[in-house]
Design an enzyme around this catalytic site. Structure first.
Site, mmCIF file in Angstrom:
data_model
loop_
_atom_site.group_PDB
_atom_site.id
_atom_site.type_symbol
_atom_site.label_atom_id
_atom_site.label_comp_id
_atom_site.label_asym_id
_atom_site.label_seq_id
_atom_site.Cartn_x
_atom_site.Cartn_y
_atom_site.Cartn_z
ATOM 1 N N HIS A 125 0.731 -1.166 -0.085
ATOM 2 C CA HIS A 125 0.092 -0.086 0.270
ATOM 3 C C HIS A 125 0.803 1.485 0.364
ATOM 4 O O HIS A 125 1.820 1.372 0.475
ATOM 5 C CB HIS A 125 -0.510 0.262 1.200
ATOM 6 C CG HIS A 125 -0.159 -0.016 2.660
ATOM 7 N ND1 HIS A 125 0.171 0.925 3.291
ATOM 8 C CD2 HIS A 125 0.109 -1.559 3.488
ATOM 9 C CE1 HIS A 125 0.929 0.717 4.454
ATOM 10 N NE2 HIS A 125 1.225 -0.157 4.278
ATOM 11 N N ASP A 126 0.651 2.196 -0.633
ATOM 12 C CA ASP A 126 0.804 3.960 -0.405
ATOM 13 C C ASP A 126 2.397 4.200 -1.349
ATOM 14 O O ASP A 126 2.428 4.380 -0.841
ATOM 15 C CB ASP A 126 1.234 4.403 0.603
ATOM 16 C CG ASP A 126 -0.302 4.076 1.069
ATOM 17 O OD1 ASP A 126 -1.103 4.962 1.117
ATOM 18 O OD2 ASP A 126 -0.564 2.698 2.988
ATOM 19 N N GLY A 143 5.293 -0.886 2.392
ATOM 20 C CA GLY A 143 3.994 -0.044 2.735
ATOM 21 C C GLY A 143 4.785 1.381 2.354
ATOM 22 O O GLY A 143 6.373 1.457 2.759
#
Length: 274
Positions: A125-126, A143
């Protein structure tokens, strides 16, 4: 679906609301979620899953059993409609996982153009991934990682949260990277350290001899000449800042928030530096 000029196998599952552009091929038993957008001439192989709020550009190729856009592996995620945005001409091989962002991390994961994700690699994520990068088999990005452009990340590498990897950097297979790797550098190790410059990579990318030599001088100034502060090292190479490559290298180090990976512990130049 938004267009009838596509080739969809009858066993594929396309949820109502998915937007599929012209020239797209979708193989047997692939699953496309209702909030997915797929650009022109993209090829989805059998058994691939593309779900979530995922936007694929044009001419991508997604191989079997890849999982694209599924929920991020973050306990803070509470089913918010966060994004996974993928550019053009990426190759995503078998069992690759690419995951969307979280609200706390900005709400999106972004991937640029012409990247190769070999089997079992993972983008959490991200993350932000640039263009023309190569992720060998089993590369794991935690992440919030930022990968710039034209990097080569060796098989089974793991990259810690919030680490930045600069342009044309090269990470040796099996490395664990917990600090930022500047542009044009090579690194390796259980806790990755710098091992000189990716001179061959720069040459292949048509960086001039003069620019390569200037980057070499900057590398030695920062890492081998014992300057006590970044400011002193920057002052020592101010006459080289007219080279964009040196400016990029120096600014990356200056702006690093996580800290830069240490160079080789002996302080002796490696063959690529001589």
């Amino acid at each position: 679906m938004t267009n009838s000029s596509v080739n969809i196998h009858p066993t594929a599952i396309i949820e109502q609301g998915a937007e599929i552009d012209t020239g797209v091929t979708i193989g047997p038993y692939a699953i496309i979620g209702k909030n997915v957008k797929i650009g022109k001439n993209t090829k989805i192989h059998s058994h691939a899953l593309i779900t979530g709020h995922t936007y694929l550009g044009e001419e991508n190729e997604i191989f079997s059993f890849a999982s694209i856009g599924n929920k991020p592996q973050d306990l803070k995620y509470k089913n918010e409609p966060t994004l996974l945005i993928i550019g053009n001409k990426n190759i995503v091989r078998e069992y690759v996982t690419l995951q969307p962002g979280t609200v706390q991390g900005g709400g999106k994961t972004t991937i640029g153009n012409e990247n190769l994700f070999m089997a079992y690699s993972h983008v959490a994520h991200d993350c932000s991934v640039g263009n023309q990068n190569v992720f060998a088999n089993g590369v794991q990005l935690a992440g919030h990682v930022t990968i710039h452009n034209m990097t080569v990340i060796g098989g089974l590498c793991a990259v810690h949260q919030f680490v930045h990897i600069g342009d044309m950097a090269m990470l040796a297979g099996g490395s664990l990277t917990v600090k930022d790797i500047p542009p044009y550098c090579m690194s390796e190790g259980g806790r990755a350290i710098l091992r000189g410059l990716n001179m061959e990579g720069m040459r292949r990318r048509n960086v001039s001899v003069e620019a390569r030599n200037a980057v070499k001088t900057a590398y030695k100034t920062f890492f081998l000449k014992g300057h006590p502060t970044i400011e002193e090292a920057l002052n020592s190479i101010s006459h080289l800042m007219n080279f964009p490559e040196v400016e990029k290298f120096a600014n990356f180090i200056k702006n690093s928030k996580r800290g830069i990976a240490h160079p080789n512990v002996t302080g002796k130049a490696t063959p690529s530096e001589e």
